[in-house]
Design an enzyme around this catalytic site. Sequence first.
Site, PDB file in Angstrom:
ATOM      1  N   TRP A 129     -84.807  40.338 -36.555  1.00 36.96           N
ATOM      2  CA  TRP A 129     -85.740  41.433 -36.827  1.00 36.96           C
ATOM      3  C   TRP A 129     -85.574  41.867 -38.271  1.00 36.96           C
ATOM      4  O   TRP A 129     -84.502  41.706 -38.869  1.00 36.96           O
ATOM      5  CB  TRP A 129     -85.519  42.607 -35.873  1.00 36.96           C
ATOM      6  CG  TRP A 129     -84.134  43.213 -35.887  1.00 36.96           C
ATOM      7  CD1 TRP A 129     -83.111  42.939 -35.047  1.00 36.96           C
ATOM      8  CD2 TRP A 129     -83.639  44.202 -36.818  1.00 36.96           C
ATOM      9  NE1 TRP A 129     -81.999  43.685 -35.373  1.00 36.96           N
ATOM     10  CE2 TRP A 129     -82.298  44.479 -36.458  1.00 36.96           C
ATOM     11  CE3 TRP A 129     -84.195  44.886 -37.898  1.00 36.96           C
ATOM     12  CZ2 TRP A 129     -81.511  45.395 -37.147  1.00 36.96           C
ATOM     13  CZ3 TRP A 129     -83.408  45.799 -38.601  1.00 36.96           C
ATOM     14  CH2 TRP A 129     -82.082  46.049 -38.214  1.00 36.96           C
ATOM     15  N   GLU A 172     -73.417  52.234 -43.684  1.00 36.00           N
ATOM     16  CA  GLU A 172     -74.056  50.920 -43.726  1.00 36.00           C
ATOM     17  C   GLU A 172     -74.474  50.544 -45.149  1.00 36.00           C
ATOM     18  O   GLU A 172     -74.396  49.381 -45.544  1.00 36.00           O
ATOM     19  CB  GLU A 172     -75.286  50.911 -42.816  1.00 36.00           C
ATOM     20  CG  GLU A 172     -75.006  51.079 -41.329  1.00 36.00           C
ATOM     21  CD  GLU A 172     -74.423  49.821 -40.682  1.00 36.00           C
ATOM     22  OE1 GLU A 172     -74.362  48.769 -41.356  1.00 36.00           O
ATOM     23  OE2 GLU A 172     -74.039  49.894 -39.504  1.00 36.00           O
ATOM     24  N   GLU A 210     -76.159  42.401 -42.009  1.00 33.72           N
ATOM     25  CA  GLU A 210     -75.804  43.817 -42.036  1.00 33.72           C
ATOM     26  C   GLU A 210     -76.694  44.604 -43.002  1.00 33.72           C
ATOM     27  O   GLU A 210     -76.953  45.791 -42.790  1.00 33.72           O
ATOM     28  CB  GLU A 210     -74.333  43.975 -42.448  1.00 33.72           C
ATOM     29  CG  GLU A 210     -73.329  43.532 -41.403  1.00 33.72           C
ATOM     30  CD  GLU A 210     -73.034  44.621 -40.376  1.00 33.72           C
ATOM     31  OE1 GLU A 210     -73.237  45.810 -40.710  1.00 33.72           O
ATOM     32  OE2 GLU A 210     -72.623  44.288 -39.264  1.00 33.72           O
ATOM     33  N   HIS A 213     -79.479  46.887 -41.743  1.00 33.64           N
ATOM     34  CA  HIS A 213     -79.181  48.135 -41.047  1.00 33.64           C
ATOM     35  C   HIS A 213     -79.401  49.348 -41.952  1.00 33.64           C
ATOM     36  O   HIS A 213     -80.115  50.293 -41.596  1.00 33.64           O
ATOM     37  CB  HIS A 213     -77.738  48.130 -40.542  1.00 33.64           C
ATOM     38  CG  HIS A 213     -77.433  46.996 -39.624  1.00 33.64           C
ATOM     39  ND1 HIS A 213     -76.151  46.709 -39.203  1.00 33.64           N
ATOM     40  CD2 HIS A 213     -78.228  46.068 -39.037  1.00 33.64           C
ATOM     41  CE1 HIS A 213     -76.179  45.663 -38.402  1.00 33.64           C
ATOM     42  NE2 HIS A 213     -77.421  45.260 -38.288  1.00 33.64           N
ATOM     43  N   GLU A 263     -66.131  46.773 -36.197  1.00 36.28           N
ATOM     44  CA  GLU A 263     -67.420  46.389 -35.618  1.00 36.28           C
ATOM     45  C   GLU A 263     -67.587  47.008 -34.236  1.00 36.28           C
ATOM     46  O   GLU A 263     -68.690  47.401 -33.850  1.00 36.28           O
ATOM     47  CB  GLU A 263     -67.546  44.862 -35.549  1.00 36.28           C
ATOM     48  CG  GLU A 263     -67.613  44.178 -36.902  1.00 36.28           C
ATOM     49  CD  GLU A 263     -68.961  44.326 -37.583  1.00 36.28           C
ATOM     50  OE1 GLU A 263     -69.750  45.211 -37.219  1.00 36.28           O
ATOM     51  OE2 GLU A 263     -69.231  43.535 -38.504  1.00 36.28           O
ATOM     52  N   THR A 266     -68.565  50.683 -34.861  1.00 35.67           N
ATOM     53  CA  THR A 266     -69.962  50.890 -35.254  1.00 35.67           C
ATOM     54  C   THR A 266     -70.904  50.596 -34.100  1.00 35.67           C
ATOM     55  O   THR A 266     -71.951  51.236 -33.967  1.00 35.67           O
ATOM     56  CB  THR A 266     -70.321  50.021 -36.473  1.00 35.67           C
ATOM     57  OG1 THR A 266     -69.946  48.657 -36.225  1.00 35.67           O
ATOM     58  CG2 THR A 266     -69.607  50.505 -37.721  1.00 35.67           C
ATOM     59  N   ASP A 295     -76.535  44.142 -33.054  1.00 36.34           N
ATOM     60  CA  ASP A 295     -75.995  43.315 -34.141  1.00 36.34           C
ATOM     61  C   ASP A 295     -74.494  43.527 -34.280  1.00 36.34           C
ATOM     62  O   ASP A 295     -73.721  42.569 -34.446  1.00 36.34           O
ATOM     63  CB  ASP A 295     -76.669  43.676 -35.463  1.00 36.34           C
ATOM     64  CG  ASP A 295     -77.957  42.901 -35.712  1.00 36.34           C
ATOM     65  OD1 ASP A 295     -78.329  42.075 -34.858  1.00 36.34           O
ATOM     66  OD2 ASP A 295     -78.590  43.138 -36.755  1.00 36.34           O
ATOM     67  N   GLU A 296     -74.090  44.784 -34.240  1.00 32.00           N
ATOM     68  CA  GLU A 296     -72.670  45.089 -34.396  1.00 32.00           C
ATOM     69  C   GLU A 296     -71.850  44.474 -33.269  1.00 32.00           C
ATOM     70  O   GLU A 296     -70.732  44.002 -33.490  1.00 32.00           O
ATOM     71  CB  GLU A 296     -72.445  46.607 -34.451  1.00 32.00           C
ATOM     72  CG  GLU A 296     -73.242  47.347 -35.522  1.00 32.00           C
ATOM     73  CD  GLU A 296     -72.790  47.037 -36.934  1.00 32.00           C
ATOM     74  OE1 GLU A 296     -71.952  46.145 -37.126  1.00 32.00           O
ATOM     75  OE2 GLU A 296     -73.288  47.707 -37.859  1.00 32.00           O
ATOM     76  N   HIS A 299     -71.424  40.802 -34.013  1.00 28.16           N
ATOM     77  CA  HIS A 299     -70.448  40.614 -35.090  1.00 28.16           C
ATOM     78  C   HIS A 299     -69.026  40.915 -34.607  1.00 28.16           C
ATOM     79  O   HIS A 299     -68.071  40.257 -35.020  1.00 28.16           O
ATOM     80  CB  HIS A 299     -70.810  41.509 -36.276  1.00 28.16           C
ATOM     81  CG  HIS A 299     -72.109  41.140 -36.921  1.00 28.16           C
ATOM     82  ND1 HIS A 299     -72.848  42.014 -37.697  1.00 28.16           N
ATOM     83  CD2 HIS A 299     -72.825  39.984 -36.886  1.00 28.16           C
ATOM     84  CE1 HIS A 299     -73.933  41.406 -38.131  1.00 28.16           C
ATOM     85  NE2 HIS A 299     -73.946  40.181 -37.652  1.00 28.16           N
TER      86      HIS A 299
END
Length: 432
Positions: A129, A172, A210, A213, A263, A266, A295-296, A299
Amino acid sequence: MAVSAQFVRPDAIAASYEMRRRILCVNSAKSLQHTSFYSSHWKEGQRLSLSSSAKSTCNSVPGKPMPVSMTVTVAPKGDQKLPGIYVPKETHKQVTHSILPERLELIKSLDAWAEESLIPFLKPVEKCWQPQDHLPEPSSEGFHEEVKELRARAANLPDDYLVVLVGDMITEEALPTYQTMLNTLDGTRDETGASLSPWGVWTRAWTAEENRHGDLLNKYLYLTGRVNMKAVEKTIQYLIGSGMDPQTENNPYLGFLYTSFQERATFISHGNTARHAKEFGDSKLATICGLIAADERRHENAYCKIVEKLFEVDPNGAMLAFGDMMRKKVAMPAHLMYDGVDRNLFGNFAMVAQRTGTYTARDYADILEHLVKRWNVAKVEGLSAEGRQAQEFVCKLAPRIRKIDERAQLKPNTSPRTGPFSWVFNREVQMW
Protein backbone atom coordinates in the site's frame (compact mmCIF):
# COMPACT_ATOMS: atom_id res chain seq x y z
CA MET A 1 10.96 1.17 31.04
CA ALA A 2 11.54 3.75 28.36
CA VAL A 3 14.47 5.99 29.15
CA SER A 4 13.34 9.60 29.04
CA ALA A 5 15.56 12.31 27.62
CA GLN A 6 17.88 14.29 29.83
CA PHE A 7 18.97 17.69 28.55
CA VAL A 8 21.57 20.18 29.70
CA ARG A 9 19.63 23.14 31.06
CA PRO A 10 21.11 26.52 30.10
CA ASP A 11 20.54 27.89 33.61
CA ALA A 12 22.40 24.90 35.05
CA ILE A 13 25.57 25.37 33.00
CA ALA A 14 28.28 27.40 34.65
CA ALA A 15 30.45 29.72 32.59
CA SER A 16 33.26 27.19 32.78
CA TYR A 17 33.72 23.79 34.36
CA GLU A 18 35.91 20.73 34.17
CA MET A 19 34.48 17.82 32.19
CA ARG A 20 35.77 14.28 32.23
CA ARG A 21 34.24 11.64 29.98
CA ARG A 22 35.19 7.99 29.73
CA ILE A 23 34.60 6.32 26.41
CA LEU A 24 35.76 3.12 24.78
CA CYS A 25 38.00 2.99 21.76
CA VAL A 26 39.69 0.27 19.76
CA ASN A 27 43.45 0.01 19.66
CA SER A 28 45.59 -1.72 17.05
CA ALA A 29 45.19 -5.04 18.86
CA LYS A 30 41.38 -4.81 18.40
CA SER A 31 40.74 -4.94 22.15
CA LEU A 32 38.46 -2.47 23.87
CA GLN A 33 40.30 0.01 26.05
CA HIS A 34 39.30 2.93 28.23
CA THR A 35 40.25 6.43 27.12
CA SER A 36 39.82 9.55 29.22
CA PHE A 37 39.03 12.91 27.61
CA TYR A 38 39.62 16.01 29.69
CA SER A 39 38.62 19.51 28.71
CA SER A 40 38.32 22.83 30.45
CA HIS A 41 36.45 26.02 29.60
CA TRP A 42 33.51 24.02 28.21
CA LYS A 43 30.71 26.50 27.57
CA GLU A 44 27.10 26.16 26.55
CA GLY A 45 26.65 25.61 22.82
CA GLN A 46 30.25 24.65 22.12
CA ARG A 47 31.39 21.51 20.36
CA LEU A 48 34.14 19.28 21.66
CA SER A 49 36.77 18.85 18.96
CA LEU A 50 40.27 17.44 18.74
CA SER A 51 42.74 20.06 17.55
CA SER A 52 45.63 19.25 15.26
CA SER A 53 47.92 19.90 18.20
CA ALA A 54 46.19 17.37 20.46
CA LYS A 55 48.81 15.40 22.35
CA SER A 56 48.62 11.70 23.14
CA THR A 57 50.86 9.44 25.13
CA CYS A 58 50.63 5.70 25.55
CA ASN A 59 52.57 2.71 26.73
CA SER A 60 51.16 -0.52 25.35
CA VAL A 61 51.96 -4.10 26.13
CA PRO A 62 50.68 -6.79 23.73
CA GLY A 63 47.54 -8.42 25.10
CA LYS A 64 47.15 -5.89 27.94
CA PRO A 65 45.07 -2.71 28.26
CA MET A 66 46.64 0.35 26.67
CA PRO A 67 46.26 3.52 28.79
CA VAL A 68 45.70 6.60 26.65
CA SER A 69 45.53 10.24 27.75
CA MET A 70 44.69 13.07 25.37
CA THR A 71 44.71 16.81 25.76
CA VAL A 72 41.64 18.18 24.03
CA THR A 73 41.17 21.81 23.19
CA VAL A 74 37.77 23.48 22.82
CA ALA A 75 37.23 26.20 20.25
CA PRO A 76 36.50 29.72 21.53
CA LYS A 77 32.89 30.31 22.44
CA GLY A 78 32.14 32.64 19.56
CA ASP A 79 33.47 30.29 16.86
CA GLN A 80 31.28 27.22 17.47
CA LYS A 81 28.07 28.49 19.05
CA LEU A 82 25.15 28.00 16.66
CA PRO A 83 21.64 29.29 17.34
CA GLY A 84 19.08 26.59 18.00
CA ILE A 85 21.59 23.88 18.89
CA TYR A 86 21.02 22.12 22.20
CA VAL A 87 22.88 19.31 23.95
CA PRO A 88 20.91 16.08 24.48
CA LYS A 89 22.53 14.13 27.28
CA GLU A 90 22.68 10.34 27.29
CA THR A 91 23.00 9.07 30.85
CA HIS A 92 24.98 5.95 30.02
CA LYS A 93 28.56 5.18 29.07
CA GLN A 94 28.92 4.70 25.33
CA VAL A 95 30.50 1.42 24.26
CA THR A 96 31.50 0.45 20.71
CA HIS A 97 32.41 -2.74 18.83
CA SER A 98 31.85 -5.15 21.71
CA ILE A 99 31.28 -8.29 19.64
CA LEU A 100 33.96 -10.96 20.04
CA PRO A 101 35.91 -11.92 16.88
CA GLU A 102 34.54 -15.48 16.82
CA ARG A 103 30.97 -14.21 17.04
CA LEU A 104 31.61 -11.69 14.30
CA GLU A 105 32.78 -14.51 12.04
CA LEU A 106 29.64 -16.46 12.92
CA ILE A 107 27.48 -13.48 11.89
CA LYS A 108 29.34 -13.21 8.58
CA SER A 109 28.70 -16.89 7.94
CA LEU A 110 24.92 -16.31 7.98
CA ASP A 111 24.70 -14.47 4.65
CA ALA A 112 23.18 -17.43 2.80
CA TRP A 113 20.71 -18.01 5.63
CA ALA A 114 19.68 -14.34 5.57
CA GLU A 115 19.05 -14.43 1.83
CA GLU A 116 16.89 -17.53 2.18
CA SER A 117 15.08 -16.74 5.44
CA LEU A 118 15.08 -12.94 5.91
CA ILE A 119 14.48 -11.44 2.47
CA PRO A 120 11.11 -13.23 2.00
CA PHE A 121 9.66 -11.06 4.79
CA LEU A 122 9.89 -8.08 2.43
CA LYS A 123 6.99 -7.24 0.11
CA PRO A 124 7.42 -6.19 -3.53
CA VAL A 125 6.82 -2.46 -3.99
CA GLU A 126 3.95 -3.10 -6.41
CA LYS A 127 2.14 -5.12 -3.74
CA CYS A 128 2.61 -2.57 -0.95
CA TRP A 129 0.00 0.00 0.00
CA GLN A 130 1.08 3.58 -0.53
CA PRO A 131 0.10 6.65 1.51
CA GLN A 132 -1.94 8.10 -1.35
CA ASP A 133 -4.18 5.01 -1.30
CA HIS A 134 -5.61 6.31 1.99
CA LEU A 135 -5.66 10.08 1.47
CA PRO A 136 -7.91 12.46 -0.49
CA GLU A 137 -6.86 12.54 -4.15
CA PRO A 138 -5.59 16.08 -4.89
CA SER A 139 -6.23 15.77 -8.65
CA SER A 140 -9.87 14.84 -8.08
CA GLU A 141 -12.72 17.34 -8.40
CA GLY A 142 -13.99 16.01 -5.10
CA PHE A 143 -10.72 16.69 -3.26
CA HIS A 144 -12.01 19.60 -1.17
CA GLU A 145 -15.12 17.65 -0.20
CA GLU A 146 -12.99 14.67 0.85
CA VAL A 147 -10.85 16.96 3.00
CA LYS A 148 -13.98 18.39 4.63
CA GLU A 149 -15.15 14.86 5.47
CA LEU A 150 -11.71 14.01 6.89
CA ARG A 151 -11.77 17.13 9.07
CA ALA A 152 -15.28 16.37 10.28
CA ARG A 153 -14.17 12.92 11.45
CA ALA A 154 -10.99 14.29 13.04
CA ALA A 155 -12.93 16.97 14.94
CA ASN A 156 -13.95 14.29 17.46
CA LEU A 157 -10.39 13.21 18.28
CA PRO A 158 -9.44 14.39 21.81
CA ASP A 159 -6.18 16.22 22.41
CA ASP A 160 -4.60 13.39 24.41
CA TYR A 161 -5.19 11.05 21.46
CA LEU A 162 -3.66 13.59 19.08
CA VAL A 163 -0.58 13.93 21.31
CA VAL A 164 -0.02 10.16 21.23
CA LEU A 165 -0.65 9.94 17.48
CA VAL A 166 1.72 12.85 16.79
CA GLY A 167 4.36 11.27 19.03
CA ASP A 168 4.04 7.99 17.13
CA MET A 169 4.26 9.83 13.81
CA ILE A 170 7.36 11.76 14.87
CA THR A 171 8.95 8.49 15.94
CA GLU A 172 8.27 7.07 12.48
CA GLU A 173 9.61 10.20 10.77
CA ALA A 174 13.01 9.82 12.47
CA LEU A 175 13.65 6.88 10.13
CA PRO A 176 17.10 8.12 8.96
CA THR A 177 18.32 7.55 12.52
CA TYR A 178 17.15 3.94 12.56
CA GLN A 179 18.76 3.10 9.23
CA THR A 180 21.95 4.69 10.55
CA MET A 181 21.73 2.52 13.67
CA LEU A 182 21.36 -0.68 11.63
CA ASN A 183 24.35 0.34 9.56
CA THR A 184 26.52 0.58 12.67
CA LEU A 185 26.21 -3.17 13.29
CA ASP A 186 29.40 -5.11 12.65
CA GLY A 187 29.08 -7.89 10.11
CA THR A 188 25.68 -6.84 8.75
CA ARG A 189 26.07 -3.16 7.81
CA ASP A 190 25.57 -1.94 4.26
CA GLU A 191 29.24 -1.32 3.46
CA THR A 192 28.72 0.71 0.26
CA GLY A 193 25.24 2.17 0.53
CA ALA A 194 24.08 -0.10 -2.27
CA SER A 195 25.52 -3.44 -1.18
CA LEU A 196 23.97 -6.55 -2.71
CA SER A 197 24.57 -8.52 0.48
CA PRO A 198 21.28 -9.82 1.95
CA TRP A 199 21.82 -7.67 5.04
CA GLY A 200 22.27 -4.53 2.94
CA VAL A 201 19.25 -5.37 0.80
CA TRP A 202 17.16 -6.00 3.92
CA THR A 203 18.16 -2.74 5.62
CA ARG A 204 17.36 -0.57 2.60
CA ALA A 205 14.09 -2.32 1.75
CA TRP A 206 12.97 -2.36 5.40
CA THR A 207 13.67 1.39 5.54
CA ALA A 208 11.69 1.93 2.33
CA GLU A 209 8.69 0.05 3.74
CA GLU A 210 8.85 1.94 7.03
CA ASN A 211 9.11 5.28 5.22
CA ARG A 212 5.46 5.01 4.18
CA HIS A 213 4.33 5.09 7.82
CA GLY A 214 5.55 8.58 8.69
CA ASP A 215 4.54 9.91 5.27
CA LEU A 216 0.94 8.75 5.67
CA LEU A 217 0.47 9.87 9.28
CA ASN A 218 2.14 13.22 8.61
CA LYS A 219 -0.12 14.03 5.66
CA TYR A 220 -3.24 12.86 7.46
CA LEU A 221 -2.51 14.99 10.51
CA TYR A 222 -1.74 17.97 8.27
CA LEU A 223 -5.14 17.67 6.60
CA THR A 224 -7.00 17.47 9.92
CA GLY A 225 -6.00 21.02 10.83
CA ARG A 226 -5.93 19.91 14.47
CA VAL A 227 -2.18 20.05 15.10
CA ASN A 228 0.56 22.67 14.97
CA MET A 229 2.54 21.35 12.02
CA LYS A 230 5.46 23.76 12.45
CA ALA A 231 5.98 22.57 16.03
CA VAL A 232 5.75 18.97 14.78
CA GLU A 233 8.26 19.63 12.01
CA LYS A 234 10.71 21.25 14.42
CA THR A 235 10.42 18.24 16.71
CA ILE A 236 11.22 15.90 13.82
CA GLN A 237 14.27 17.93 12.83
CA TYR A 238 15.54 18.09 16.40
CA LEU A 239 15.03 14.35 16.83
CA ILE A 240 16.85 13.34 13.66
CA GLY A 241 19.68 15.72 14.55
CA SER A 242 19.97 14.21 18.03
CA GLY A 243 20.21 10.61 16.84
CA MET A 244 20.00 7.77 19.34
CA ASP A 245 22.24 5.35 21.18
CA PRO A 246 20.23 2.27 22.18
CA GLN A 247 23.40 0.77 23.67
CA THR A 248 23.70 -1.89 21.01
CA GLU A 249 27.48 -1.35 20.84
CA ASN A 250 27.80 -2.05 17.08
CA ASN A 251 26.92 -5.62 18.11
CA PRO A 252 24.39 -7.39 15.85
CA TYR A 253 23.35 -9.69 18.71
CA LEU A 254 22.26 -6.65 20.73
CA GLY A 255 21.03 -4.78 17.65
CA PHE A 256 18.59 -7.46 16.54
CA LEU A 257 17.38 -8.05 20.07
CA TYR A 258 16.63 -4.33 20.26
CA THR A 259 14.77 -4.25 16.92
CA SER A 260 12.79 -7.38 17.84
CA PHE A 261 11.58 -5.64 20.99
CA GLN A 262 10.95 -2.29 19.30
CA GLU A 263 8.99 -3.64 16.36
CA ARG A 264 6.74 -5.45 18.81
CA ALA A 265 6.32 -2.20 20.78
CA THR A 266 5.34 -0.21 17.67
CA PHE A 267 2.95 -2.96 16.62
CA ILE A 268 1.20 -2.64 19.99
CA SER A 269 1.20 1.17 19.97
CA HIS A 270 -0.18 1.52 16.44
CA GLY A 271 -2.70 -1.23 17.13
CA ASN A 272 -3.98 0.71 20.12
CA THR A 273 -4.19 4.00 18.19
CA ALA A 274 -6.24 2.10 15.58
CA ARG A 275 -8.62 0.82 18.24
CA HIS A 276 -8.96 4.25 19.84
CA ALA A 277 -9.54 5.97 16.48
CA LYS A 278 -12.44 3.61 15.83
CA GLU A 279 -13.88 4.37 19.28
CA PHE A 280 -13.71 8.11 18.49
CA GLY A 281 -15.53 7.61 15.18
CA ASP A 282 -12.66 7.94 12.67
CA SER A 283 -12.80 4.64 10.82
CA LYS A 284 -10.39 5.85 8.10
CA LEU A 285 -7.72 6.69 10.65
CA ALA A 286 -8.35 3.34 12.34
CA THR A 287 -7.63 1.62 9.02
CA ILE A 288 -4.44 3.63 8.55
CA CYS A 289 -3.09 2.79 12.01
CA GLY A 290 -4.07 -0.85 11.52
CA LEU A 291 -2.13 -1.08 8.26
CA ILE A 292 0.96 0.37 9.91
CA ALA A 293 0.59 -2.06 12.82
CA ALA A 294 0.45 -4.97 10.36
CA ASP A 295 3.74 -3.85 8.77
CA GLU A 296 5.34 -3.62 12.19
CA ARG A 297 4.17 -7.12 13.03
CA ARG A 298 5.73 -8.51 9.85
CA HIS A 299 8.99 -6.70 10.57
CA GLU A 300 8.91 -7.99 14.15
CA ASN A 301 8.68 -11.53 12.83
CA ALA A 302 11.71 -10.93 10.62
CA TYR A 303 13.91 -9.60 13.41
CA CYS A 304 12.73 -12.31 15.79
CA LYS A 305 13.73 -14.86 13.15
CA ILE A 306 17.29 -13.52 13.24
CA VAL A 307 17.50 -13.82 17.03
CA GLU A 308 15.96 -17.28 16.84
CA LYS A 309 18.80 -18.26 14.51
CA LEU A 310 21.36 -16.81 16.93
CA PHE A 311 19.92 -18.92 19.74
CA GLU A 312 20.28 -21.94 17.45
CA VAL A 313 23.91 -21.42 16.41
CA ASP A 314 25.23 -19.66 19.54
CA PRO A 315 22.85 -20.13 22.47
CA ASN A 316 25.27 -18.84 25.06
CA GLY A 317 26.12 -15.69 23.11
CA ALA A 318 22.45 -14.99 22.40
CA MET A 319 21.51 -15.50 26.03
CA LEU A 320 24.26 -13.21 27.31
CA ALA A 321 23.17 -10.53 24.83
CA PHE A 322 19.50 -10.89 25.84
CA GLY A 323 20.38 -10.46 29.49
CA ASP A 324 22.63 -7.50 28.76
CA MET A 325 19.98 -5.73 26.67
CA MET A 326 17.29 -6.16 29.29
CA ARG A 327 19.54 -5.07 32.16
CA LYS A 328 20.22 -1.84 30.29
CA LYS A 329 16.48 -1.48 29.57
CA VAL A 330 15.15 -0.95 26.07
CA ALA A 331 15.08 2.79 25.43
CA MET A 332 12.40 4.03 23.08
CA PRO A 333 13.88 5.25 19.77
CA ALA A 334 12.48 8.79 20.23
CA HIS A 335 13.74 9.31 23.78
CA LEU A 336 15.74 12.40 22.72
CA MET A 337 12.57 14.09 21.47
CA TYR A 338 12.56 17.90 21.77
CA ASP A 339 10.43 20.67 20.26
CA GLY A 340 12.62 23.65 21.09
CA VAL A 341 10.66 24.33 24.29
CA ASP A 342 9.98 21.26 26.44
CA ARG A 343 13.16 19.49 27.53
CA ASN A 344 11.12 16.64 29.00
CA LEU A 345 8.92 16.24 25.95
CA PHE A 346 9.43 12.50 25.60
CA GLY A 347 8.71 11.89 29.27
CA ASN A 348 5.50 13.91 29.05
CA PHE A 349 4.46 12.16 25.83
CA ALA A 350 5.18 8.78 27.45
CA MET A 351 2.95 9.67 30.40
CA VAL A 352 0.06 10.48 28.08
CA ALA A 353 0.63 7.20 26.23
CA GLN A 354 0.58 5.34 29.56
CA ARG A 355 -2.58 7.08 30.82
CA THR A 356 -4.48 6.51 27.56
CA GLY A 357 -3.44 2.85 27.42
CA THR A 358 -1.57 3.28 24.14
CA TYR A 359 1.77 1.99 25.41
CA THR A 360 2.22 1.09 29.07
CA ALA A 361 4.53 -0.52 31.60
CA ARG A 362 2.40 -3.66 31.31
CA ASP A 363 2.98 -3.68 27.55
CA TYR A 364 6.74 -3.60 28.18
CA ALA A 365 6.43 -6.66 30.43
CA ASP A 366 4.15 -8.41 27.94
CA ILE A 367 6.64 -7.89 25.11
CA LEU A 368 9.45 -9.34 27.19
CA GLU A 369 7.33 -12.35 28.16
CA HIS A 370 6.30 -12.83 24.52
CA LEU A 371 9.94 -12.89 23.37
CA VAL A 372 10.97 -15.27 26.16
CA LYS A 373 8.27 -17.70 25.03
CA ARG A 374 8.90 -17.24 21.33
CA TRP A 375 12.60 -18.04 21.65
CA ASN A 376 11.93 -20.78 24.23
CA VAL A 377 14.46 -19.07 26.47
CA ALA A 378 13.62 -21.07 29.60
CA LYS A 379 14.58 -24.34 27.92
CA VAL A 380 17.85 -23.28 26.27
CA GLU A 381 20.67 -25.62 27.31
CA GLY A 382 24.44 -25.74 27.04
CA LEU A 383 24.96 -22.40 28.77
CA SER A 384 27.90 -21.14 30.76
CA ALA A 385 27.45 -20.03 34.36
CA GLU A 386 27.01 -16.44 33.15
CA GLY A 387 24.61 -17.65 30.50
CA ARG A 388 22.46 -19.39 33.11
CA GLN A 389 22.42 -16.24 35.21
CA ALA A 390 21.24 -14.25 32.21
CA GLN A 391 18.60 -16.90 31.49
CA GLU A 392 17.25 -16.72 35.03
CA PHE A 393 17.24 -12.92 34.93
CA VAL A 394 15.24 -12.52 31.73
CA CYS A 395 12.79 -15.30 32.65
CA LYS A 396 11.95 -13.61 35.97
CA LEU A 397 12.00 -10.01 34.78
CA ALA A 398 8.50 -9.69 33.30
CA PRO A 399 6.72 -10.78 36.52
CA ARG A 400 8.90 -8.35 38.48
CA ILE A 401 7.95 -5.47 36.19
CA ARG A 402 4.27 -6.33 36.55
CA LYS A 403 4.52 -6.36 40.34
CA ILE A 404 6.17 -2.95 40.32
CA ASP A 405 3.45 -1.62 38.04
CA GLU A 406 0.71 -3.13 40.22
CA ARG A 407 2.17 -1.51 43.33
CA ALA A 408 2.30 1.81 41.51
CA GLN A 409 -1.38 1.47 40.57
CA LEU A 410 -2.31 0.83 44.21
CA LYS A 411 -0.78 4.06 45.44
CA PRO A 412 -3.27 6.77 46.43
CA ASN A 413 -4.40 8.83 43.48
CA THR A 414 -2.76 12.22 43.30
CA SER A 415 -4.40 15.23 41.74
CA PRO A 416 -4.36 15.11 37.94
CA ARG A 417 -1.37 16.73 36.28
CA THR A 418 -1.70 18.58 33.01
CA GLY A 419 0.80 20.27 30.76
CA PRO A 420 0.90 22.18 27.47
CA PHE A 421 1.99 20.46 24.25
CA SER A 422 3.22 22.62 21.38
CA TRP A 423 1.90 19.98 18.97
CA VAL A 424 -1.69 20.92 19.85
CA PHE A 425 -1.11 24.69 20.01
CA ASN A 426 -0.02 24.58 23.68
CA ARG A 427 -3.37 23.32 24.88
CA GLU A 428 -3.25 21.64 28.28
CA VAL A 429 -3.33 17.84 28.15
CA GLN A 430 -3.76 15.52 31.13
CA MET A 431 -0.66 13.41 31.75
CA TRP A 432 -1.91 11.49 34.79
